[in-house]
Every structure is written in C-alpha cells, then in structure tokens.
Design an enzyme around this catalytic site. Structure first.
Site, PDB file in Angstrom:
ATOM      1  N   ASP A   1      -4.500  -8.639  -5.279  1.00  0.00           N
ATOM      2  CA  ASP A   1      -4.684  -9.859  -4.499  1.00  0.00           C
ATOM      3  C   ASP A   1      -4.850 -11.086  -5.396  1.00  0.00           C
ATOM      4  O   ASP A   1      -4.324 -12.149  -5.087  1.00  0.00           O
ATOM      5  CB  ASP A   1      -5.903  -9.715  -3.572  1.00  0.00           C
TER       6      ASP A   1
ATOM      7  N   CYS B   1      -9.587  -2.783 -10.760  1.00  0.00           N
ATOM      8  CA  CYS B   1      -9.060  -1.703  -9.938  1.00  0.00           C
ATOM      9  C   CYS B   1      -7.734  -2.073  -9.297  1.00  0.00           C
ATOM     10  O   CYS B   1      -7.184  -1.325  -8.506  1.00  0.00           O
ATOM     11  CB  CYS B   1     -10.081  -1.291  -8.872  1.00  0.00           C
TER      12      CYS B   1
ATOM     13  N   HIS C   1       0.789  -1.235   0.000  1.00  0.00           N
ATOM     14  CA  HIS C   1       0.000   0.000   0.000  1.00  0.00           C
ATOM     15  C   HIS C   1       0.815   1.277   0.000  1.00  0.00           C
ATOM     16  O   HIS C   1       0.366   2.315  -0.477  1.00  0.00           O
ATOM     17  CB  HIS C   1      -1.074  -0.040   1.074  1.00  0.00           C
TER      18      HIS C   1
ATOM     19  N   GLU D   1     -11.064 -11.010  -6.489  1.00  0.00           N
ATOM     20  CA  GLU D   1      -9.647 -11.042  -6.136  1.00  0.00           C
ATOM     21  C   GLU D   1      -9.251 -12.391  -5.544  1.00  0.00           C
ATOM     22  O   GLU D   1      -8.132 -12.588  -5.112  1.00  0.00           O
ATOM     23  CB  GLU D   1      -9.282  -9.890  -5.185  1.00  0.00           C
TER      24      GLU D   1
HETATM   25  C1  PEP Z   1      -6.658  -5.499  -5.251  1.00  0.00           C
HETATM   26  O1  PEP Z   1      -6.510  -6.447  -4.479  1.00  0.00           O
HETATM   27  O2  PEP Z   1      -6.328  -5.527  -6.451  1.00  0.00           O
HETATM   28  C2  PEP Z   1      -7.242  -4.232  -4.772  1.00  0.00           C
HETATM   29  C3  PEP Z   1      -7.530  -3.254  -5.604  1.00  0.00           C
HETATM   30  O3  PEP Z   1      -7.429  -4.106  -3.426  1.00  0.00           O
HETATM   31  P1  PEP Z   1      -6.267  -3.713  -2.405  1.00  0.00           P
HETATM   32  O4  PEP Z   1      -5.039  -3.348  -3.186  1.00  0.00           O
HETATM   33  O5  PEP Z   1      -6.766  -2.573  -1.579  1.00  0.00           O
HETATM   34  O6  PEP Z   1      -6.101  -4.985  -1.632  1.00  0.00           O
HETATM   35 MG    MG Z   2      -7.430  -6.448  -2.534  1.00  0.00          MG
END
Ligand code: PEP
Ligand code: MG
Length: 578
Positions: free
Chosen positions: A456, A503, A190, A432
């Site tokens: 994920d 996303c 993140h 995911e």
């Molecule tokens: C993902 O897992 O691709 C996603 C967009 O969620 P995060 O990165 O917040 O886990």
């Molecule tokens: Mg995710």
C-alpha cells in the site's frame, strides 16, 4: 496458433500444461421458446447434479483447509438446491412456458433474489447472495462455460481467469493448478500474494489472454519473466523444461539453509519471517525455515462465510498458530477489510475509491463490536505463545491512541473475568500511509514496533492503484522516494529504541534485500517461498557494504538508476558466494 503474452511476473516458477479457463457465467441469458421440454428438464437435472458434486467437494476442501464454520456455507448451498422452491419452480417454468432451462433458472432465481433483498432481517437478506452464487454455478454447467469450482479439477491445468478473487484462491486445489494467469491485477494484488504463498507460478495483468487463448491449448507460464506462450513449439517446450529442472535443483540447494541463521558475513543478524492468511499457511512458513510469522492477515478468517467468526473461532485459530510456533513470534494484524478484500456480510457501502475509503482500522474504530471481539480473541491467544498485535492503515497518532484505548478496555474486561493473557503483548502498527512514514518519529513513542506495508505504501506514494495493470510501470518499489520513506521509518523508530519490520511484498524481493538490509531493517516478512532465497542473499553479504550501497542509492534519481546500481554492486564486490 502460437501466441506470446507479456504480463507481470507474480510468482516464481515455470509450468507447462493445458489451459483451463474459469469463466463466470454471463448474467444475461438468451430466451428460447418452444423447446423440447423433456430435453430441457434433463439438462437441468444434469447441471444440478454436477453442481451438487461441486458443492460437496468444495465442502470437503474448505473443511480441510479452513475448518467447519467456513465449510458450512457449502452445505447451506446444497440445501438450497434441494429446496422445491428453487429447482421445482424452475422445472414448472420450463413446463408451462416451454422455455430453455437457463432462462427458467434465471427468471426463478431473480424472483427469489428480489424477494430476499426486500427483507428487513439481515441474515435473510444475505440469502440473496447465496441464490446468486448457486445460479452462477448451475448456469456455468448449463452453458458449458467451465465450472466455477476450482477445488475439484480432474487433471493438472494452467488456470486462466479475467480476475481471481481472494475467496477463489483460498479454495484452489494446488495439486491440480500448476500455474495461473489473469488478465488484470498486479504483483501485490491478493491473488498474486496467494500464489506466492501456495508456491504456484503466476503471471498477472496479461490484458486479453483469457479471451484469446482457446481452452485446452498447451501454454508455458514463465513466472520468473512474466511471459505466457500459447501453443509453443517443441524447442520452446524443451528449453522451458530444462529451466524447470534448473529451478528444482536451485530449490534443493536453498533447502540446505533451512535451519541456518539469517546473519551477514560480518555478523549482523536479521529475522526472516513468513506471511500467512489462515493457520493452514503456517506449514509452508515452517517448511521454509521461517523464524516466525511477521503478518497474519486475519481478514482471511472472515472470508467465504455468512457471518463474522466468533471470538471462540478466532481464539482457536490464533492459539493454534501461536502454539505451533512454539515461542517464535506471530504478529496478528487486526481486520483489514476494504480495498480489494470484500466481506459481503459486513455490508460496507460501495465507494468510488475503496483503497482511499472506509477500510481497516477506520472500520474497526467505528464498528467496535467487531474490533472488541477480535482483540479479546487475540489477547486470549497471547497466553499460549509469542503473540503481537498490529493495527493496519494507521494514518495518524490519534488512531493509534484510540485503538490502544479499546485494547486497554478489553484487557480490563478479561482481567475482571479472570481470563489469562500476556499483559506485555507488543503493540505495533502497519506503516503503509505516507503521512505516518514521514512522521514516524512522532508515532514511534506510542508503539512497540512498526511493520512497513510497502504494497500500500507504494501505491499511495506513487498515486498508482496496485491492482491496475495499465499503470504497473509506475508502481516502483525502488523509486528513491520509497527508499527514503523506508529510511525515515527505520531511523524514526530506532531513535526511540523500537524495531522495524516489513511485511509488504518488497521484503521478499532479492534485489531490494541488500538495500533494506543496508537501511537497517530488523525483520523481513514475506511469502513462504521467498524466505530461503532472501536468507541466501543475506548470508552472502557484508552489512557494512550494504549500508554503503543504501546510503548511495537514496541519492539516485530514478528506480532504473537504483536497480542498475544494485546490479553492478552485486556483480562486483557486494556478494560473495561461499
Ligand atoms: C501491505 O500493504 O504492504 C500489506 C502487507 O498489507 P496488504 O497487502 O494485506 O494490504
Ligand atoms: Mg496493506
């Protein structure tokens, strides 16, 4: 001494600047007896005064970026520093034991932490974490290990840390931090995602760079290539300065595409949206020509605070985003806690495998108090714009049904109370987890849309922790297995007339774009800084060619073969610069 480090390119851009090493002070400190008491008292006073300044400016930054409730934690910390039980007791200990300030501070704060941790009351138990946080801040000044405060740097720096947590990055002062580098982490950790949304160049997963490069050393950070050069020679500085200028010129060209449609040369239109963590991130999405928000990571509203945000606070944040988008869509994802996103006050148990554990929808379906509050806020905001809700980490159809059941109950409550909301608000899920990707056609009838979370999905498919730099070579977005899963999701949804977005970070990847387009993806949602580059690529392609490319790519045997095919295709007929 010149040193070169290779890591993972996490956010585009080049920066050249002095290194600032963020070190969290060690927990064990040395005990020194028979010290000069006055000198130790003065050192303590000085460190406390500096910590107060840090907290004041953190408070201002949080107020500006996150709002009054999130900022309140820093006022609470200031109050603790002013409490005689804390600093006063530390001073008495220095005087009676003639001991060094670090040791006295650690002893006193450990006693307080132990005291608070025994209490029954949840709120008071949380104070233990506050004391620990303050102790770290004061200790870092006493030990000269660099302030743990990222919001009041006095000059532009390249920030280095073993690891940056999401709550570190959220208060980072982007006017001062020209780039950041970390020892651990991968492209989808993140902090890396945050770097891209702030538009700060970053290289992560560098191994031992933080300990090896002395603070203050000039470093070059190449966020395109994933390289860090410490103490570069003059020729290198000149070369990278030139690349910085080229990157600035490219950005000017891209800016001309801001208001243009995301349409291929043969007329196939897709939607290019942005990902946000807080309402403050929306400005960058709009500045980069985003056609909506495809992922609002609502968990960021829950961070850097002591209690969960109330319905009213969440409603205000969601309505603000919905209104500023003026009819363009925003997909609000319900709380995705767990994995690398910790929220201490939720008191979730420590687990051996947090990415495979009690997280996201699994928590929400269990803690329905939290879930209902959030759904009420989202539904109320739906009255003010084009709001959609999305559930994270869905692994089977029964979770979707249970989540929708809670949503229906919350709607009933609002109806009874006469509170307006959009009854036709679209409901989607993140895909995911491979089980849902493979069985997408079975889940599609339950939802209005899917959004593929490749961050994920890739880690679960490849059994490769997205945070672990040692195995980052196995984290393979272009692996044919991933492309096939994406295809199954899109085909499964389209068969039922549902749309599919993505996303995960792959949506903002220029190499992946022709493949995803060719597989039939409808919406791409990414860090704000990638939107215009992907728009440029889409506008230079023909959809029919991209479909042929994708159809062939899923039969390649490896990620390398897929990459090579895309590169050849782009060089030959695939892309036509206009
Ligand atoms: C993902 O897992 O691709 C996603 C967009 O969620 P995060 O990165 O917040 O886990
Ligand atoms: Mg995710």
């Amino acid at each position: 001494m010149r040193m070169v480090f290779r890591g993972v390119a996490a956010s585009d851009g080049i920066a050249i600047g002095p290194l600032f090493v963020l070190q969290h002070a060690p927990v064990e400190v040395e005990e020194r007896r028979g010290v000069a008491v006055d000198a130790e008292l003065a050192r303590l006073d000085d460190a406390v005064a500096k910590t107060k300044q840090d907290l004041q400016s953190l408070h201002e930054t949080a107020l500006e970026r996150l709002g009054p409730d999130e900022a309140a934690i820093f006022t609470a910390h200031l109050q603790i520093l002013e409490d005689p039980e804390f600093v006063g007791a530390t001073k008495r200990q220095i005087e009676t034991d003639q001991v060094n300030a670090e040791f006295a501070l650690t002893t006193v704060s450990n006693q307080l932490v132990a005291l608070f941790e025994q209490l029954e009351d949840d709120y008071l138990r949380q104070r233990a974490a506050d004391i620990k946080d303050i102790r770290q801040r004061v200790l870092s000044h006493l030990l000269g290990t660099g302030s743990a405060n990222l919001s009041n740097l006095t000059h532009p720096v390249v920030l280095a840390a073993v690891e940056l947590t999401p709550s570190d990055t959220v208060v980072l002062d982007k006017r001062r931090v020209q780039a950041f580098i970390t020892d651990v982490g991968g492209r989808t950790s993140h902090s890396a995602i945050m770097a891209r949304s702030l538009g700060i160049p970053a290289v992560v997963g560098l191994g031992s760079a933080t300990a090896s490069i002395p603070p203050g050393t000039t470093v070059i950070v190449d966020g395109f290539g994933g390289e860090v050069i410490a103490d570069p020679d003059a020729a290198e500085i000149a070369r990278f300065t030139e690349r910085m200028e080229e990157a600035a010129a490219d950005a000017k060209v891209l800016a001309t595409l801001k208001g243009e449609p995301s349409v291929t040369r043969d007329g196939h239109k897709v939607e290019l949206a942005g990902n946000i963590g807080t309402p403050a991130d929306l400005a960058a999405v709009l500045d980069n020509g985003g056609e909506g928000v495809g992922l609002f990571r609502s968990e960021f509203l829950y961070m850097n605070r002591d209690t969960a945000p109330t319905e009213e606070e969440q409603f205000t944040a969601y309505r603000d985003v919905a209104e500023r988008l003026a009819g363009k869509p925003v997909v609000i994802r319900t709380l995705d806690v767990g994995g690398d996103k910790e929220i201490p006050y939720l008191d979730l148990p420590k687990e051996a495998n947090p990415f495979l554990g009690y997280r996201a929808i699994r928590v929400c379906l269990d803690r329905t108090d939290l879930f209902r509050t959030q759904l009420r806020a989202i539904l109320r905001a739906s009255h003010y714009g084009n709001v959609k809700v999305m559930f994270p980490m869905i692994s089977n159809v029964s979770e979707v049904r249970r989540a929708k059941q809670v949503l229906a109950e919350v709607k009933d409550d609002l109806r009874r109370e006469g509170v307006p909301f959009d009854d036709r608000m679209e409901v989607g899920i993140m895909v995911e987890i491979p089980s849902v990707a493979v069985a997408a056609d079975l889940v599609a009838p339950e939802v209005d849309f899917f959004s593929i979370g490749t961050n994920d999905l890739i880690q679960y498919t490849m059994a490769c922790d997205r945070m672990n730099e040692r195995i980052s070579h196995l984290y393979q977005p272009y692996h044919p297995a991933i492309l096939r899963l994406v295809k199954m999701v899109i085909d499964g949804a389209h068969r039922h007339g549902k749309w599919v977005g993505m996303c995960g970070e792959m949506a903002g990847d220029e190499t992946a774009a022709p493949l995803l387009l060719g597989l039939g993806l409808d919406e791409f949602s990414m860090s704000a800084g990638s939107i215009l580059k992907i728009r440029q690529r889409v506008r230079n392609l023909r959809f029919a060619d991209a479909e042929a490319l994708a159809a062939a790519a899923v039969h390649e045997e490896s990620q390398e073969a897929v990459r090579a095919r895309v590169a050849r295709w782009l060089e030959q007929a695939g892309e036509h610069r206009s």
